[in-house]
Write an enzyme that holds these catalytic residues in place. Sequence first.
Site, PDB file in Angstrom:
ATOM      1  N   ARG A  34       0.839  -1.409  -0.139  1.00  6.43           N
ATOM      2  CA  ARG A  34       0.055  -0.108   0.707  1.00  6.43           C
ATOM      3  C   ARG A  34       1.017   1.009   0.184  1.00  6.43           C
ATOM      4  O   ARG A  34       0.611   2.258  -0.448  1.00  6.43           O
ATOM      5  CB  ARG A  34      -0.990  -0.168   1.312  1.00  6.43           C
ATOM      6  CG  ARG A  34      -0.551   0.290   2.312  1.00  6.43           C
ATOM      7  CD  ARG A  34      -1.451   0.164   4.005  1.00  6.43           C
ATOM      8  NE  ARG A  34      -0.958   0.277   4.854  1.00  6.43           N
ATOM      9  CZ  ARG A  34      -0.811   0.333   5.834  1.00  6.43           C
ATOM     10  NH1 ARG A  34      -2.540   0.022   6.076  1.00  6.43           N
ATOM     11  NH2 ARG A  34      -0.810   0.678   7.419  1.00  6.43           N
ATOM     12  N   ILE A  40       8.342  -0.719   7.033  1.00 13.37           N
ATOM     13  CA  ILE A  40       8.235   0.106   7.238  1.00 13.37           C
ATOM     14  C   ILE A  40       9.947   0.135   7.154  1.00 13.37           C
ATOM     15  O   ILE A  40      10.960   1.019   7.751  1.00 13.37           O
ATOM     16  CB  ILE A  40       8.006  -0.080   8.087  1.00 13.37           C
ATOM     17  CG1 ILE A  40       6.301   0.102   8.382  1.00 13.37           C
ATOM     18  CG2 ILE A  40       8.853   0.516   9.746  1.00 13.37           C
ATOM     19  CD1 ILE A  40       6.192   1.916   8.480  1.00 13.37           C
ATOM     20  N   GLU A 212      12.190   4.917  31.469  1.00 13.95           N
ATOM     21  CA  GLU A 212      11.458   3.463  31.746  1.00 13.95           C
ATOM     22  C   GLU A 212      11.012   2.505  32.562  1.00 13.95           C
ATOM     23  O   GLU A 212      11.386   2.932  34.064  1.00 13.95           O
ATOM     24  CB  GLU A 212      13.283   2.669  31.167  1.00 13.95           C
ATOM     25  CG  GLU A 212      12.976   1.232  31.441  1.00 13.95           C
ATOM     26  CD  GLU A 212      12.720   0.900  30.372  1.00 13.95           C
ATOM     27  OE1 GLU A 212      11.210  -0.057  30.393  1.00 13.95           O
ATOM     28  OE2 GLU A 212      12.226   0.537  29.114  1.00 13.95           O
ATOM     29  N   HIS A 451      44.200 -13.040  14.457  1.00 17.64           N
ATOM     30  CA  HIS A 451      44.515 -12.199  15.505  1.00 17.64           C
ATOM     31  C   HIS A 451      45.188 -11.108  14.808  1.00 17.64           C
ATOM     32  O   HIS A 451      46.024 -11.125  13.832  1.00 17.64           O
ATOM     33  CB  HIS A 451      46.208 -13.166  16.223  1.00 17.64           C
ATOM     34  CG  HIS A 451      46.586 -11.698  17.110  1.00 17.64           C
ATOM     35  ND1 HIS A 451      46.208 -10.909  18.394  1.00 17.64           N
ATOM     36  CD2 HIS A 451      48.078 -11.378  17.176  1.00 17.64           C
ATOM     37  CE1 HIS A 451      47.305  -9.999  19.108  1.00 17.64           C
ATOM     38  NE2 HIS A 451      48.097 -10.848  18.029  1.00 17.64           N
TER      39      HIS A 451
END
Length: 472
Positions: A34, A40, A212, A451
């Site tokens: 649509r 999103i 929060e 490494h």
Amino acid sequence: MSDFDLVVIGSGPGGYVAAIRASQLGLKVAIVERENLGGICLNWGCIPTKALLKSGEKFESLSHLKEYGLSASGASFDFDAIIQRSRGVAKQLNQGVGFLMKKNKIEVIEGTAKLEKGPNSKDGSAPKVVVTLNKGGEQVLNAKNVMLAVGARARALPQIGLEADGDKIWAYRDALAPKKLPKTFVVIGSGAIGIEFASFYRALGSEVTVVEAVDRIMPVEDEEVSKAAQKGFEKRGIKFKTGAKVTKVTKTAKGVSVAIEVGGKAETLEAEVCISAVGITANTDGIGLEALGVELDRGHIKTDSHCQTNVKGLYAIGDCAGAPWLAHKASHEGIHAAEHIAGFKTPNVHSPIAGCTYAQPQVASVGVTEQGAREAKREVKIGRFPFRVNGKAIASGETEGFVKVIFDAKTGALIGAHMIGHEVTEMIQGYVTAITMEATEEDIHGIVYPHPTMSEAMHEAALDAYGRVIHI
């Protein structure tokens, strides 16, 4: 009237990926969208937020040049250009999805879909799809199978005044494309969305306070990581109110007033803008599910291990089908469902799903948390390794954070991994693979890590769980 093997409703990272996989398997596929191809996530979520965060990270790094023996003066930013870069990234990927649809011969239908009982519903046929076309008119699609990938939207809490208006109260879309840079923010919610926007706007100099409801930020994360994350964000100037209940959001002449209760005491936070990041609501209303008798769980579509609903020929994937609300989970489900429709005998859709937050510092995790394992009364072995003693991290000036791993003490299986630090969102996949392949501590101990890399901390953390750590 059109006939297809599969009609996918929604073209987000679940829908368009499912359509491609189904087409690869020889099915005739249509996809209904649509708004924008990519959904999103691509247009107003995952991708453009990462573009913004990268701009914020680059700008923030300029204040640390001296640590690298470098200097520069007159650092500044063009806020409009930052936003336009983010929108340009989204546009580029949107066009890429369009190309993939053409390449895979998938018919794209632009419009809003609604499900109705199929022509042979008494015999258990899949629902038909009625599309109200964006260009006007209506198109009816008949298919052997229909897949819902309709996603979700930002949750609103009108009872306390928390409804996005694009001006003083923002949802994620508003925060991605503002006309100007506010100087002060209150962000409600400390999940990934709230923390990422807090991180971006703080990097550009705005004053940010995150509210929060529970007693710690990022509550889905391991508690140890959550505490370290809060310290890292506070070091960058973000303020937090935890254990805080929002009682009212009121628009004022200068911005917003956010009333909260902390420990039974009332407080008021003032800011130019409030960003709502209190969760999502599935886009399952108004598409005909009730008439078909589709089973829901708190607004989300109930599915089995193959993403099938209780209605024959109807599948549901991604955010509309429940947690975790992550793009890569949607893609994984979409591929699985497409293969199931094509006749593959895949056992089930379940697989460990990593969660990633792209703030500074980054947070990434997969599997169980330490507290989750303890609550389940599982005997565990836990290892940790800090980046402050990792050679690559020291050389790069990125010593913040650590790696934490959790093993089942009886079987040696890796059951959880949690990281905080630089680019840990790129590292977590190593542990996702290990858990998927049912790796034990012996397997991980035996891996040779290159490494110098920050991934060596993943090895050392696993060694630490069994008393074999080398560099601490």
